[in-house]
Write a protein that holds these residues in place. Structure first.
Motif, PDB file in Angstrom:
ATOM      1  N   PHE A 130      -1.351   7.313  15.109  1.00 16.20           N
ATOM      2  CA  PHE A 130      -2.502   8.221  15.009  1.00 16.20           C
ATOM      3  C   PHE A 130      -3.556   7.661  14.056  1.00 16.20           C
ATOM      4  O   PHE A 130      -4.760   7.680  14.358  1.00 16.20           O
ATOM      5  N   ILE A 131      -3.132   7.163  12.896  1.00 17.57           N
ATOM      6  CA  ILE A 131      -4.078   6.613  11.925  1.00 17.57           C
ATOM      7  C   ILE A 131      -4.828   5.424  12.513  1.00 17.57           C
ATOM      8  O   ILE A 131      -6.054   5.313  12.386  1.00 17.57           O
ATOM      9  N   MET A 132      -4.094   4.528  13.178  1.00 19.45           N
ATOM     10  CA  MET A 132      -4.739   3.347  13.743  1.00 19.45           C
ATOM     11  C   MET A 132      -5.681   3.724  14.883  1.00 19.45           C
ATOM     12  O   MET A 132      -6.777   3.150  15.018  1.00 19.45           O
ATOM     13  N   THR A 186       8.166  -1.827   7.782  1.00 17.35           N
ATOM     14  CA  THR A 186       6.728  -1.754   7.513  1.00 17.35           C
ATOM     15  C   THR A 186       5.954  -2.741   8.372  1.00 17.35           C
ATOM     16  O   THR A 186       4.945  -2.380   9.007  1.00 17.35           O
ATOM     17  N   ILE A 187       6.407  -3.977   8.429  1.00 19.73           N
ATOM     18  CA  ILE A 187       5.723  -4.990   9.234  1.00 19.73           C
ATOM     19  C   ILE A 187       5.768  -4.630  10.716  1.00 19.73           C
ATOM     20  O   ILE A 187       4.752  -4.705  11.436  1.00 19.73           O
ATOM     21  N   GLY A 188       6.944  -4.224  11.196  1.00 15.39           N
ATOM     22  CA  GLY A 188       7.075  -3.851  12.604  1.00 15.39           C
ATOM     23  C   GLY A 188       6.228  -2.652  12.970  1.00 15.39           C
ATOM     24  O   GLY A 188       5.575  -2.634  14.023  1.00 15.39           O
ATOM     25  N   THR A 189       6.202  -1.642  12.105  1.00 15.18           N
ATOM     26  CA  THR A 189       5.403  -0.445  12.381  1.00 15.18           C
ATOM     27  C   THR A 189       3.917  -0.768  12.374  1.00 15.18           C
ATOM     28  O   THR A 189       3.158  -0.261  13.211  1.00 15.18           O
ATOM     29  N   MET A 190       3.478  -1.591  11.443  1.00 17.29           N
ATOM     30  CA  MET A 190       2.061  -1.977  11.404  1.00 17.29           C
ATOM     31  C   MET A 190       1.657  -2.676  12.701  1.00 17.29           C
ATOM     32  O   MET A 190       0.587  -2.408  13.263  1.00 17.29           O
ATOM     33  N   LEU A 191       2.499  -3.574  13.185  1.00 23.69           N
ATOM     34  CA  LEU A 191       2.173  -4.311  14.406  1.00 23.69           C
ATOM     35  C   LEU A 191       2.167  -3.394  15.623  1.00 23.69           C
ATOM     36  O   LEU A 191       1.211  -3.387  16.409  1.00 23.69           O
ATOM     37  N   VAL A 192       3.227  -2.592  15.776  1.00 22.88           N
ATOM     38  CA  VAL A 192       3.324  -1.705  16.941  1.00 22.88           C
ATOM     39  C   VAL A 192       2.227  -0.638  16.897  1.00 22.88           C
ATOM     40  O   VAL A 192       1.579  -0.348  17.908  1.00 22.88           O
ATOM     41  N   ALA A 215      -0.663  -0.077  19.674  1.00 24.26           N
ATOM     42  CA  ALA A 215      -0.698   1.206  20.374  1.00 24.26           C
ATOM     43  C   ALA A 215      -1.979   1.969  20.052  1.00 24.26           C
ATOM     44  O   ALA A 215      -2.611   2.554  20.944  1.00 24.26           O
ATOM     45  N   GLY A 216      -2.378   1.979  18.779  1.00 24.91           N
ATOM     46  CA  GLY A 216      -3.602   2.666  18.402  1.00 24.91           C
ATOM     47  C   GLY A 216      -4.820   2.065  19.062  1.00 24.91           C
ATOM     48  O   GLY A 216      -5.729   2.794  19.503  1.00 24.91           O
ATOM     49  N   TYR A 217      -4.871   0.742  19.155  1.00 21.42           N
ATOM     50  CA  TYR A 217      -6.002   0.088  19.815  1.00 21.42           C
ATOM     51  C   TYR A 217      -6.021   0.416  21.305  1.00 21.42           C
ATOM     52  O   TYR A 217      -7.088   0.652  21.897  1.00 21.42           O
TER      53      TYR A 217
END
Length: 286
Positions: free
Chosen positions: A164-166, A89-95, A99-101
């Motif tokens: 995609f969400i980010m 969860t933490i890794g996915t949020m950061l990546v 990527a989204g930005y």
């Protein structure tokens, strides 16, 4: 005048109560399975298999919960799922945030084509890639370790939805915020870290719930990569409670399942507000 106001108030009150009753009735199909799971974990096998089911156990007992921990290393398996889901969860949020930005704010040649290529990952079932991934993991000597369950979801196709969400969230941010950051002397990383990321808490909440739930319920990949009971995760552990004849021990399985549901409920209760806001800002609302 008062006679007209009073009936209006009564109508609103009756309408509200009717709505509450209707929602209560509609929630029964969703709540009853959880109720049945929790109460049946307190029943003996004979009562669970009774032809006429009982809504509440006649003689509640916690024996099944004791067997959950004595028949196999359930505490270790619980910890395995917990720390794997937390790291993923933490890794996915950061990546996904970075990527989204990048897809939303940084203009570079082929950005749209690359984003479409990333979205293709949503169309590829995990069963299609499991064999080549297994061969890679086996070559690296990481079989029966938790590394494949952590690295692949963070850097692979499971993180595409989070990206995609980010991206959708960052697209909705006013450009004036970035311009103000540049005036204050911030670079690209400073704008992302100090301005964009703190404002993305709602989207990150949605990503956290999606990711934690997916990692917590992961079943196929642990079966492929893990072989020892000490390294099992909870979805594997739940299938191991069988009697001497290979039949399921229903009360023990339901007790283990009840314990398994608790972290998911906790994560959702903590992040439900950010979850709803994140879906609204990302364009996924119905």
């Amino acid at each position: 005048m008062k006679s007209e106001v009073l009936p209006a108030r009564l109508r609103r009150r009756w309408t509200r109560w009717l709505l509450v009753v209707l929602l209560t009735v509609l929630s029964v199909p969703f709540v009853f399975p959880t109720w049945w799971m929790a109460t049946s974990s307190l029943k003996p096998m004979s009562e669970i298999l009774r032809r006429v089911p009982t809504i509440w156990p006649q003689d509640p007992s916690l024996d099944a919960y004791g067997k959950v921990f004595t028949l196999q290393p359930f505490a270790q398996q619980y910890w395995n799922s917990l720390y794997i889901a937390a790291l993923v969860t933490i890794g996915t949020m950061l990546v996904a945030a970075m990527a989204g930005y990048a897809f939303a704010r940084i203009r570079f040649p082929g950005a749209n084509a690359l984003f479409v290529l990333v979205l293709v990952g949503l169309l590829v079932p995990s069963e299609v890639t499991i064999v080549p991934l297994f061969r890679i993991v086996n070559t690296l000597g990481l079989i029966n370790t938790h590394w494949p369950l952590i690295v692949i979801p963070v850097l692979g196709a499971p993180a595409v939805l989070a990206v995609f969400i980010m991206r959708q969230f960052f697209l909705a941010l006013p450009t004036e915020l970035e311009e103000a950051g540049r005036i204050d002397g911030l670079g690209r990383w400073g704008i992302f870290w100090r301005i964009a990321l703190p404002l993305a808490r709602s989207a990150l909440g949605a990503v956290a719930i999606f990711t934690f739930l997916k990692s917590w319920n992961l079943y196929l990949e642990p079966i492929v990569y893990l072989s020892s009971k000490e390294s099992f995760t909870l979805p594997q552990a739940l299938t191991q409670y069988v009697d001497a004849y290979g039949g399921p021990m229903w009360n023990v399985q339901l007790a283990a399942t009840t314990l398994t549901v608790l972290p998911v409920l906790a994560v959702f209760l903590v992040a439900q507000k950010q979850f709803v806001q994140g879906l609204a800002h990302s364009g996924l609302k119905g």
